[in-house]
Write an enzyme that holds these catalytic residues in place. Structure first.
Site, PDB file in Angstrom:
ATOM      1  N   THR A   4       0.824  -1.203   0.000  1.00 44.19           N
ATOM      2  CA  THR A   4       0.000   0.000   0.000  1.00 44.19           C
ATOM      3  C   THR A   4       0.861   1.255   0.000  1.00 44.19           C
ATOM      4  OG1 THR A   4      -0.141   0.020   2.422  1.00 44.19           O
ATOM      5  CG2 THR A   4      -1.919  -1.098   1.227  1.00 44.19           C
ATOM      6  N   ASN A  18       0.775   4.885   1.636  1.00 45.34           N
ATOM      7  CA  ASN A  18       0.135   5.430   2.830  1.00 45.34           C
ATOM      8  C   ASN A  18       0.228   6.948   2.868  1.00 45.34           C
ATOM      9  OD1 ASN A  18      -0.327   2.775   4.312  1.00 45.34           O
ATOM     10  ND2 ASN A  18       1.841   2.682   3.800  1.00 45.34           N
ATOM     11  N   GLU A  27      -4.646   4.009   3.434  1.00 40.10           N
ATOM     12  CA  GLU A  27      -3.780   2.999   2.824  1.00 40.10           C
ATOM     13  C   GLU A  27      -4.361   2.618   1.467  1.00 40.10           C
ATOM     14  OE1 GLU A  27      -2.301   0.194   6.280  1.00 40.10           O
ATOM     15  OE2 GLU A  27      -4.482   0.512   6.396  1.00 40.10           O
TER      16      GLU A  27
END
Length: 175
Positions: free
Chosen positions: A62, A64, A116
């Site tokens: 992910t 972030n 995320e």
């Protein structure tokens, strides 16, 4: 500045609900039947920060963003969204699935809210563009909501639901 344009999506996502899981399987939250387009997109732009690193360890990396920097998220419910993003060094928008929330499966109550985003990649050039985004400028346009945030029994149940969310998001944003 470059303008960010997300493709149009239908007012309500028409995705078939997945078949029920076999006995003993992780509990899946049915995102397919609840997917809906937001009345107004939520657009965020910021520098990608390091997260806990859990996404990369389970094969779902992910990007972030610190949610505290985005007043647009104050009234947005915690949960899983779908949309589009623009990453450094890639010429066009990519579809994505984003969790806005507190990661209750892993984090204690009172933990900070996080953003995320898992970028949905297909080609080798897309995969190369998103291989390491830390510190880069990230433009995120959330256009729809899949489901509310849930606390799962553990990593296995969480992973099954993330995979399901990704599949639903792919069907919705890519038609």
């Amino acid at each position: 500045p470059r303008r960010f344009h997300a493709p149009r999506t239908p007012a309500r996502a028409a995705a078939a609900a997945p078949p029920p899981p076999p006995a003993g399987s992780p509990r899946l939250i049915s995102a397919a039947s609840k997917a809906e387009v937001l009345q107004e997109p939520i657009v965020l732009c910021g520098k990608i920060t390091s997260g806990a690193g859990r996404g990369s360890t389970i094969g779902i990396p992910t990007a972030n963003l610190p949610s505290i920097a985005f007043p647009a998220l104050e009234s947005a419910p915690s949960g899983v969204y779908f949309g589009f993003c623009h990453v450094p060094n890639f010429p066009s928008a990519l579809s994505c699935v984003t969790n806005v929330g507190y990661a209750p499966t892993f984090n204690a109550p009172g933990s900070p809210r996080t953003v995320e985003t898992h970028v949905l990649t297909y080609s080798s050039s897309e995969k190369a563009a998103v291989s390491d985004l830390r510190g880069g400028l990230f433009v995120l346009c959330l256009v729809g909501f899949l489901r509310g945030e849930e606390k799962f029994a553990g990593k296995e149940e969480l992973m099954a639901n993330i995979v399901n969310d990704i599949e639903v998001a792919k069907r919705v944003v890519e038609g």
